[in-house]
Design a protein around this motif. Structure first.
Motif, PDB file in Angstrom:
ATOM      1  N   ALA A 128      28.426  41.537  32.068  1.00 38.30           N
ATOM      2  CA  ALA A 128      29.739  42.186  32.067  1.00 38.30           C
ATOM      3  C   ALA A 128      30.644  41.455  33.046  1.00 38.30           C
ATOM      4  N   LEU A 129      31.922  41.358  32.690  1.00 35.32           N
ATOM      5  CA  LEU A 129      32.914  40.642  33.483  1.00 35.32           C
ATOM      6  C   LEU A 129      33.887  41.610  34.142  1.00 35.32           C
ATOM      7  N   GLU A 295      28.256  45.865  16.956  1.00 35.46           N
ATOM      8  CA  GLU A 295      29.337  44.881  16.934  1.00 35.46           C
ATOM      9  C   GLU A 295      30.002  44.699  18.297  1.00 35.46           C
ATOM     10  N   THR A 296      29.332  45.049  19.372  1.00 38.84           N
ATOM     11  CA  THR A 296      30.006  45.023  20.665  1.00 38.84           C
ATOM     12  C   THR A 296      30.415  43.616  21.089  1.00 38.84           C
ATOM     13  N   MET A 297      29.768  42.581  20.553  1.00 39.69           N
ATOM     14  CA  MET A 297      30.102  41.203  20.915  1.00 39.69           C
ATOM     15  C   MET A 297      30.996  40.525  19.868  1.00 39.69           C
ATOM     16  N   SER A 298      31.390  41.226  18.821  1.00 39.82           N
ATOM     17  CA  SER A 298      31.992  40.581  17.654  1.00 39.82           C
ATOM     18  C   SER A 298      33.315  39.874  17.954  1.00 39.82           C
ATOM     19  N   GLU A 299      34.047  40.308  18.969  1.00 45.02           N
ATOM     20  CA  GLU A 299      35.339  39.688  19.254  1.00 45.02           C
ATOM     21  C   GLU A 299      35.246  38.572  20.285  1.00 45.02           C
ATOM     22  N   LEU A 300      34.031  38.271  20.726  1.00 45.00           N
ATOM     23  CA  LEU A 300      33.873  37.282  21.790  1.00 45.00           C
ATOM     24  C   LEU A 300      33.476  35.915  21.241  1.00 45.00           C
ATOM     25  N   SER A 301      34.207  35.452  20.226  1.00 47.33           N
ATOM     26  CA  SER A 301      34.065  34.081  19.755  1.00 47.33           C
ATOM     27  C   SER A 301      34.708  33.149  20.778  1.00 47.33           C
ATOM     28  N   LEU A 302      33.957  32.144  21.225  1.00 43.51           N
ATOM     29  CA  LEU A 302      34.443  31.259  22.282  1.00 43.51           C
ATOM     30  C   LEU A 302      34.874  29.899  21.752  1.00 43.51           C
ATOM     31  N   GLU A 303      34.837  29.719  20.431  1.00 43.56           N
ATOM     32  CA  GLU A 303      35.288  28.475  19.812  1.00 43.56           C
ATOM     33  C   GLU A 303      36.454  28.806  18.889  1.00 43.56           C
ATOM     34  N   PRO A 304      37.661  28.330  19.207  1.00 45.52           N
ATOM     35  CA  PRO A 304      38.851  28.709  18.418  1.00 45.52           C
ATOM     36  C   PRO A 304      38.726  28.394  16.936  1.00 45.52           C
ATOM     37  N   GLU A 305      37.973  27.337  16.583  1.00 42.17           N
ATOM     38  CA  GLU A 305      37.893  26.935  15.180  1.00 42.17           C
ATOM     39  C   GLU A 305      36.823  27.692  14.400  1.00 42.17           C
ATOM     40  N   ALA A 328      34.405  49.044  23.614  1.00 45.21           N
ATOM     41  CA  ALA A 328      35.352  48.315  24.448  1.00 45.21           C
ATOM     42  C   ALA A 328      34.672  47.637  25.628  1.00 45.21           C
ATOM     43  N   SER A 329      33.391  47.885  25.832  1.00 39.52           N
ATOM     44  CA  SER A 329      32.728  47.497  27.078  1.00 39.52           C
ATOM     45  C   SER A 329      32.598  45.989  27.259  1.00 39.52           C
ATOM     46  N   LYS A 330      32.301  45.247  26.202  1.00 38.46           N
ATOM     47  CA  LYS A 330      32.124  43.807  26.330  1.00 38.46           C
ATOM     48  C   LYS A 330      33.442  43.062  26.117  1.00 38.46           C
ATOM     49  N   GLY A 416      29.832  35.291  22.554  1.00 35.19           N
ATOM     50  CA  GLY A 416      29.031  36.254  23.295  1.00 35.19           C
ATOM     51  C   GLY A 416      29.103  36.028  24.787  1.00 35.19           C
ATOM     52  N   LEU A 417      28.085  36.520  25.499  1.00 36.10           N
ATOM     53  CA  LEU A 417      28.095  36.473  26.956  1.00 36.10           C
ATOM     54  C   LEU A 417      26.782  36.006  27.559  1.00 36.10           C
ATOM     55  N   THR A 418      25.833  35.492  26.740  1.00 35.72           N
ATOM     56  CA  THR A 418      24.507  35.241  27.303  1.00 35.72           C
ATOM     57  C   THR A 418      23.884  33.931  26.816  1.00 35.72           C
ATOM     58  N   LEU A 419      23.124  33.310  27.724  1.00 37.25           N
ATOM     59  CA  LEU A 419      22.221  32.201  27.407  1.00 37.25           C
ATOM     60  C   LEU A 419      20.795  32.732  27.394  1.00 37.25           C
ATOM     61  N   TRP A 420      20.009  32.318  26.416  1.00 36.88           N
ATOM     62  CA  TRP A 420      18.589  32.673  26.337  1.00 36.88           C
ATOM     63  C   TRP A 420      17.809  31.401  26.645  1.00 36.88           C
TER      64      TRP A 420
END
Length: 499
Positions: A128-129, A295-305, A328-330, A416-420
């Protein structure tokens, strides 16, 4: 009277202990006596919460058979644990786990680090940020302006504020998924949503299929609800779901529910393809399984394309198979405890009716704040800020880990927000324990699995940037060196286990 509140079978304990086995380290690794290694293994399971406090352990003879060691080894290990305060015993009642006086009770999920510890500890435990300002402040101000009419009511809205339900329905419709407000229930975060769904659909003893790995807190929620978790392995890397395995589990186990994260999966970061989504909905429908999609991560696309796939519920036009959970949490802020469920109207009515015995409703002021964001364009602006933060943090953390820990393996997710991260054969549990001693908090892989899986992994979230990300990698590297040499825990697992 016995002081234990649950029991741990010998087979289950042996399986958990076996999961701690790491690849042999170099010649400098100290090999402790077998009893000491066993005691350390059980202590680590208690500290991580994977064996609960006040859990009755197997009898010495029973555990010795399960582990293929002598009874003397088990007796010595139990005595060491008693001396250290991690075990209590009473004649006729057996032995049960404990924690020494002054130690905090271990958590079984992933909880935020207490604020007073943030000065000395880098916290990589919580994905979380910080809030995206000025949008948090503006949304609360907007909520206060909209509050007076609601203050004249009783304030309980079990289905959620009508205005927010309507707005959320419009957003799904805009994504190509026609939705009515009657298909939406507002909840207290995504956890509240999934808890309500589990209680409605899956009573104690019911099977729930889950991705393996999956989100630790949801797994624990389901365990405590009495569910029987059926793990389904993810495809390699970032390839999403292994559909052959999913079809087999749905056909053979016939789970009542299945829980999945299609968009930037937590913890792997994988993004399921449209074809995988279509196939999973078809397989779930054929098996009579209700598919819960997070779907909590669905809006966190980090690549514009990046062209995002269609939502999973788009492949279930009748609404009989898929229940969607959002939050709204993520995308916005974890402190904004607003979630929602999209489902068929009859499911929503059942969830709302059951809510009378839970929390009655979600705080009005926070609902008004989210509604203000969605109505004014503030949501999109705030999510843009969040994406930029996460992208910069991801790139900084990736560079730092590659530099300090070149033997660790991972694929860089596109959102998303995580590395595995695969830890080069080291025990994730021991890295987590030693990490706290050197000032970095990281969750071990087994928290994201069922019955001790993923011991060779840790999850690293994109929550720190710049110099802090670099220092986090330096501290992780220090923890890794201590685990490699056996200096951090005093022991490496060095005795035979049978799973």
């Amino acid at each position: 009277m016995a002081q234990w509140t649950s029991a741990m079978g010998s087979t289950q304990l042996a399986r958990l202990l076996a999961s701690q086995q790491a690849r042999p380290s170099g010649t400098g690794t100290r090999r402790p006596p077998a009893y000491r290694a066993l005691a350390d293994g059980i202590r680590l399971l208690v500290l991580e919460g994977r064996v609960p406090v006040a859990a009755r352990l197997p009898a010495e003879r029973e555990l010795a058979v399960a582990l293929a060691v002598s009874r003397t080894t088990v007796a010595a290990a139990y005595e060491a644990l008693r001396t250290e305060g991690f075990l209590e015993s009473r004649r006729g009642a057996g032995s049960w786990t404990a924690v020494p006086a002054g130690n905090p009770l271990p958590a079984r999920g992933l909880e935020p680090l207490p604020p007073e510890a943030l000065g000395s500890m880098i916290d990589l435990g919580c994905a979380a940020l910080p809030a995206p300002e000025p949008w948090l402040t503006r949304s609360v101000q907007g909520a206060l302006e909209a509050l007076p009419p609601y203050a004249h009511t009783h304030g309980d809205y079990p289905a959620g504020l009508p205005a927010l339900r309507e707005m959320l329905a419009e957003r799904y419709t805009a994504r190509g998924i026609p939705t009515m407000p009657e298909q939406i229930m507002v909840t207290t975060g995504a956890m509240g949503a999934i808890d309500a769904i589990c209680h409605l659909f899956a009573g104690r003893g019911e099977r729930i299929a889950v991705e393996s790995p999956s989100y630790a807190n949801i797994l624990q929620l389901m365990r405590e609800a009495g569910a029987r978790l059926v793990p389904v392995a993810m495809a390699e890397g970032l390839q999403g779901w292994d559909m052959d395995r999913w079809r087999q589990v749905l056909r053979d186990a016939a789970p009542r529910l299945a829980y999945v994260v299609a968009d930037f999966h937590n913890p792997t970061g994988a993004l399921a393809s449209e074809d995988q989504r279509r196939q999973l909905v078809e397989a779930a429908r054929s098996a009579g399984t209700v598919l819960v999609v997070d779907e909590t991560m669905s809006e966190l696309s980090l690549e514009p394309e990046l062209d995002m796939p269609r939502p999973v519920c788009g492949f279930d036009p009748a609404g009989s198979t898929v229940i969607t959970v959002g939050s709204a949490s993520k995308a916005f802020w974890a402190g904004m405890r607003i979630g929602w469920v999209r489902a068929a109207p009859d499911v929503i009515r059942s969830l709302v009716a059951a809510r009378a015995y839970a929390d009655l409703g979600t705080p009005v002021l926070e609902q008004l704040a989210v509604n203000w964001l969605l109505n004014t364009g503030g949501w999109e602006a705030a999510v843009d800020v969040r994406r930029e933060q996460a992208r910069e943090n991801r790139d900084a953390l990736v560079a730092a880990v590659r530099r300090e820990l070149p033997g660790w393996e991972f694929e860089v997710p596109r959102g998303g927000l995580t590395l595995w991260v695969r830890t080069g054969g080291l025990s994730g549990s021991r890295l987590a324990e030693v990490g706290e001693r050197v000032g970095v908090r990281v969750p071990s892989g087994p928290r994201f699995g069922v019955d001790g899986a993923f011991e060779g992994y840790v999850r690293l979230p994109f929550t720190v940037a710049g110099a802090v990300a670099e220092e986090a990698a330096v501290r992780l590297a220090a923890a890794a060196r201590l685990v490699e040499t056996g200096a951090g825990t005093g022991a490496e697992i060095a005795y035979p286990f049978v799973a």
